[in-house]
Design a protein around this motif. Structure first.
Motif, mmCIF file in Angstrom:
data_model
loop_
_atom_site.group_PDB
_atom_site.id
_atom_site.type_symbol
_atom_site.label_atom_id
_atom_site.label_comp_id
_atom_site.label_asym_id
_atom_site.label_seq_id
_atom_site.Cartn_x
_atom_site.Cartn_y
_atom_site.Cartn_z
ATOM 1 N N HIS A 27 14.961 19.214 40.364
ATOM 2 C CA HIS A 27 14.979 20.659 40.535
ATOM 3 C C HIS A 27 13.541 21.162 40.622
ATOM 4 O O HIS A 27 12.587 20.411 40.373
ATOM 5 C CB HIS A 27 15.684 21.325 39.352
ATOM 6 N N GLU A 29 10.544 23.552 39.103
ATOM 7 C CA GLU A 29 10.131 24.243 37.883
ATOM 8 C C GLU A 29 8.970 25.164 38.251
ATOM 9 O O GLU A 29 8.715 25.391 39.428
ATOM 10 C CB GLU A 29 9.787 23.253 36.770
ATOM 11 N N LYS A 30 8.278 25.717 37.270
ATOM 12 C CA LYS A 30 7.325 26.794 37.549
ATOM 13 C C LYS A 30 6.216 26.377 38.510
ATOM 14 O O LYS A 30 5.787 27.172 39.350
ATOM 15 C CB LYS A 30 6.725 27.336 36.259
ATOM 16 N N ILE A 33 7.728 25.989 42.140
ATOM 17 C CA ILE A 33 7.993 27.323 42.674
ATOM 18 C C ILE A 33 6.698 28.019 43.061
ATOM 19 O O ILE A 33 6.594 28.614 44.142
ATOM 20 C CB ILE A 33 8.786 28.162 41.649
ATOM 21 N N ASP A 69 16.589 29.963 43.519
ATOM 22 C CA ASP A 69 16.668 29.487 42.141
ATOM 23 C C ASP A 69 16.046 28.102 42.101
ATOM 24 O O ASP A 69 15.442 27.668 43.085
ATOM 25 C CB ASP A 69 18.110 29.494 41.611
ATOM 26 N N ASP A 70 16.176 27.393 40.986
ATOM 27 C CA ASP A 70 15.478 26.111 40.839
ATOM 28 C C ASP A 70 16.076 24.982 41.679
ATOM 29 O O ASP A 70 15.531 23.876 41.714
ATOM 30 C CB ASP A 70 15.405 25.699 39.367
ATOM 31 N N LYS A 71 17.171 25.269 42.394
ATOM 32 C CA LYS A 71 17.788 24.252 43.248
ATOM 33 C C LYS A 71 17.946 24.703 44.700
ATOM 34 O O LYS A 71 18.416 23.919 45.525
ATOM 35 C CB LYS A 71 19.185 23.899 42.704
#
Length: 201
Positions: A27, A29-30, A33, A69-71
């Motif tokens: 996924h 993460e910060k 992103i 979102d994370d995905k």
């Protein structure tokens, strides 16, 4: 010797260990992103059901790829030449690989996952601004995300001004296509090409 199987490959290279093995996430993460939101460019890799591979450059202002979102990522399919090589592969296989770059940063972000082409208005509305809004978007489901080390960029000095060549010393696209296609028409000048491209940005 031609390397023909995994056993031969691993005998030659061994196996990843430490951070190289552990850094693959399922996924975003910060940091992933943040990387995508600051990236104006990525290379998209796909292949057809028959294994025909394709790599396509994609660009826009930083943040043109939307992190839902994370995905989940949503990518505008900006106006192009209608070859749809990569998009056709995604329609066939539903698979995608992405390599995000940030000018001046030697590390890259790699993402692998599934994808589909969407004309859903809720996706298109994310890109309604601008002179050429997309006809469709790619919805990407992240399966693997990991940072790639700086070695390739350090070797190539890609962002170093000393590695740049004078654009005027390089044949124009018009000249190269004229030679490749055997055209008898005068090649398009660099200035004319840029003016034409700007209409599609």
């Amino acid at each position: 010797m031609k390397i023909e199987n995994d056993a031969q490959l691993r005998e030659l290279y061994g196996y990843p260990k430490g951070r190289a093995k552990e850094k693959v996430l399922s996924h975003l993460e910060k940091h992933g992103i943040h990387f995508i939101k600051n990236s104006p460019f990525f290379v998209m890799s796909t292949s057809s059901n028959e294994g025909k591979a394709d790599a396509s450059p994609r660009g826009g202002v930083p943040g043109f790829v939307k992190v839902i979102d994370d995905k989940t990522l949503i990518i505008p399919d900006s106006k192009g030449n209608n070859r749809v090589d990569s998009i056709g592969n995604i329609v066939e296989t539903g698979r995608i690989g992405l390599l995000f770059l940030i000018p001046g940063i030697d590390e890259t972000l790699r993402i692998n996952g599934s994808a589909y082409l969407s004309t859903d208005i809720k996706h298109l509305d994310l890109f309604s601004e601008g002179q050429n809004p997309p006809k469709a978007c790619l919805v990407v489901s992240v399966e693997e995300a990991f940072l790639h080390c700086a070695k390739a960029f350090m070797r190539s000095k890609l962002w170093d001004a000393s590695a740049q060549i004078e654009s005027q010393s390089f044949p124009t696209m018009g000249k190269m296509l004229k030679d490749q296609l055997g055209s008898k028409e005068d090649p398009e000048s660099r200035d004319d090409m840029i003016k034409r491209y700007k209409k599609d940005l």
